[in-house]
Design a protein around this motif. Structure first.
Motif, mmCIF file in Angstrom:
data_model
loop_
_atom_site.group_PDB
_atom_site.id
_atom_site.type_symbol
_atom_site.label_atom_id
_atom_site.label_comp_id
_atom_site.label_asym_id
_atom_site.label_seq_id
_atom_site.Cartn_x
_atom_site.Cartn_y
_atom_site.Cartn_z
ATOM 1 N N SER A 127 20.758 14.787 -87.566
ATOM 2 C CA SER A 127 19.965 15.880 -88.183
ATOM 3 C C SER A 127 18.946 15.774 -88.589
ATOM 4 C CB SER A 127 20.950 16.244 -89.503
ATOM 5 O OG SER A 127 22.247 16.748 -89.264
ATOM 6 N N VAL A 128 18.466 14.466 -89.066
ATOM 7 C CA VAL A 128 17.175 14.292 -89.528
ATOM 8 C C VAL A 128 16.066 14.290 -88.363
ATOM 9 C CG1 VAL A 128 15.690 12.312 -90.566
ATOM 10 C CG2 VAL A 128 17.735 13.011 -91.425
ATOM 11 N N GLY B 120 16.403 15.853 -85.378
ATOM 12 C CA GLY B 120 16.039 17.101 -84.863
ATOM 13 C C GLY B 120 17.250 17.366 -83.770
ATOM 14 N N ARG C 223 19.726 20.543 -84.952
ATOM 15 C CA ARG C 223 18.695 21.403 -85.588
ATOM 16 C C ARG C 223 19.470 21.755 -87.048
ATOM 17 N NH1 ARG C 223 16.381 25.215 -80.965
ATOM 18 N NH2 ARG C 223 15.555 23.515 -79.560
ATOM 19 N N TRP C 224 18.585 21.983 -88.130
ATOM 20 C CA TRP C 224 19.149 21.983 -89.514
ATOM 21 C C TRP C 224 20.010 23.439 -89.342
ATOM 22 C CZ3 TRP C 224 19.682 19.105 -93.359
ATOM 23 C CH2 TRP C 224 18.875 17.716 -93.276
ATOM 24 N N ARG C 225 19.203 24.254 -88.713
ATOM 25 C CA ARG C 225 20.105 25.808 -88.532
ATOM 26 C C ARG C 225 21.343 25.602 -87.816
ATOM 27 N NH1 ARG C 225 15.610 26.793 -85.654
ATOM 28 N NH2 ARG C 225 15.955 27.377 -83.451
ATOM 29 N N ALA D 45 23.226 22.606 -87.952
ATOM 30 C CA ALA D 45 23.939 21.678 -88.525
ATOM 31 C C ALA D 45 25.532 22.170 -88.963
ATOM 32 C CB ALA D 45 23.245 20.946 -89.815
ATOM 33 N N ASP D 46 25.531 23.387 -89.858
ATOM 34 C CA ASP D 46 26.627 23.780 -90.229
ATOM 35 C C ASP D 46 27.613 24.030 -89.291
ATOM 36 O OD1 ASP D 46 28.223 24.802 -92.552
ATOM 37 O OD2 ASP D 46 28.088 26.650 -91.721
#
Length: 439
Positions: free
Chosen positions: A271-272, A274, A277-279, A281-282
């Motif tokens: 996650s960190v 990239g 991607r953060w969006r 990750a879920d």
């Protein structure tokens, strides 16, 4: 009928009839509890009380699933699979035998190493096996063979080699419980005690590889492509991040002895960096948890099942009734004690948990019958290992299924449980009995 025998029989029959394993475990637990005299309320209370014991394992596998999906997005496993696929495409018609052999040997080596050199148990399966399904499909490789190979690598090392998980099983659990139960094991060579049972496992593997599943078996390649994203994009940076994440996860797991924290560490690195991607990750996390949901729920249900079996007191009754049948017949004694161990382990799904249950009863009985300490160690160790292969609730069968069934073309019961039961429990029973009689 003994409650344990009835409960295990109901669970196995329902599973073979393609009733979901979780449902089969619940119904089997209720039947066992009622026959054991617990009543409905006490049975449900015992079952619910045992569920928490499987929660840690279930959460570990859920996080491992999220980590596996993140690795898939990085392309690391697919890069390895692409290399293997390139070799397949370069082979002439009929010349894929060597590649099949190499793939089987690699998976066997990794499975064995997961018990000692890098003790991560089944954690490698959802990371390594799914991307190789396309290669296996191109080779027409029978997944039942791969299930047998993986299960052999997950079980035989811990029941023979006293390092890694084998050090825990053989030294900390087997020898310790046999000693506490009254046998002098100071001069016992545990590898010698378990050599013949391990040979039985090896023979079972040879039969699976060279006889049972040597013929080609075809799978729907379109379903594999849809599930495994054949041709996934990856670049040197994503592959490097994946290597760092895998190494960090393994180091943290070994350092803290926590699969949960290890998998979480690897996922955070993805996650960190990239790569995930953060969006996204879920969604990745949810997809991974879905992938491992079945194995998690089965482990939780198996913990409840085991607690009901203990609460009935019928395990003790089963062992005692076997002792009454034995008399002074050592051959019959060895056979019955091994069969009881098979039933118990098939039900609770853990050979590690079986030893404390049976050692306190088996060891005094075996000493009374005149078995040597070496034979007693072989008896208790084999009785516990019996059923680990072939149990619907064992992580040694659930693990292979989690990797081989991501596209829905590998049935847990008929493609993993039944093949591993036939190829490992039967020879293990024969060679375990032989070891007890000759040592």
């Amino acid at each position: 009928m003994n409650a344990v025998v009835a409960a295990v029989a109901v669970m196995l029959i329902l599973s073979l009839c393609r009733v979901h394993v979780v449902v089969a475990l619940i119904i089997g637990a209720v039947v066992g509890g009622l026959l054991g005299g617990l009543g409905v309320e006490a049975t449900l209370e015992a079952f619910q009380g045992g569920l928490g014991k499987g929660a840690n394992v279930a959460l570990s596998y859920a996080l491992l699933g999220a980590f596996a999906v993140a690795i898939a997005k990085s392309g690391l496993a697919h890069a390895l699979a692409d290399k293997a696929l390139g070799l397949v495409n370069r082979q002439q018609s009929g010349g894929t035998g060597l590649l099949k052999g190499m793939l089987v040997l690699v998976l066997l080596a990794v499975a064995i190493s997961s018990q000692n050199i890098l003790p991560i148990h089944i954690a490698f399966i959802p990371l390594l096996v799914p991307p190789l399904l396309y290669v296996m499909g191109k080779l027409n490789l029978d997944r039942r063979l791969i299930a047998c190979v993986l299960t052999f690598g997950l079980i035989t090392p811990y029941m023979f080699l006293p390092v890694g998980f084998g050090g825990i099983f053989l030294n900390n659990i087997l020898l310790a419980n046999v000693s506490e139960s009254g046998a002098d094991v100071t001069a016992v060579n545990v590898m010698r005690a378990m050599a013949l049972p391990a040979l039985g496992m090896l023979i079972g593997l040879a039969v699976a590889v060279f006889i049972s599943y040597r013929k080609p078996r075809q799978y729907d390649m379109e379903r594999i492509e849809q599930t495994e994203r054949v041709g996934a994009n990856y670049n040197p940076l994503s592959l490097l991040v994946a290597l760092v994440a895998v190494a960090a996860a393994f180091v943290v797991q070994l350092w803290l002895d926590s699969m949960i924290i290890g998998a979480l560490t690897g996922f955070v690195i993805f996650s960190v960096s990239g790569v995930v991607r953060w969006r996204e990750a879920d969604d990745v996390f949810t997809e991974g948890m879905k992938m491992m949901a079945m194995i998690g729920f089965i482990m939780i249900a198996a913990a409840g099942f085991a607690e009901v079996m203990r609460a009935t007191g019928s395990i003790q009754t089963l062992v005692d009734s076997s002792a009454e049948l034995i008399g002074h017949n050592k051959a019959l004694a060895a056979l019955l004690m091994l069969l009881v161990g098979l039933l118990i382990t098939m039900g609770i799904g853990s050979s590690f948990s079986t030893i404390p249950i049976i050692a306190a009863i088996y060891v005094p009985l075996a000493l009374q019958l005149g078995f040597s300490p070496l034979a007693i160690v072989a008896l208790v160790g084999t009785a516990a290992a019996l059923g680990d292969a072939g149990s619907p609730a064992s992580d040694s069968t659930l693990g292979p299924t989690s990797g081989l069934n991501v596209d829905g073309q590998h049935n847990h019961i008929w493609d993993t449980v039944v093949p591993t039961f036939l190829h490992y429990n039967l020879p293990l029973l024969v060679f375990g009995w032989l070891a007890v009689m000759v040592l």
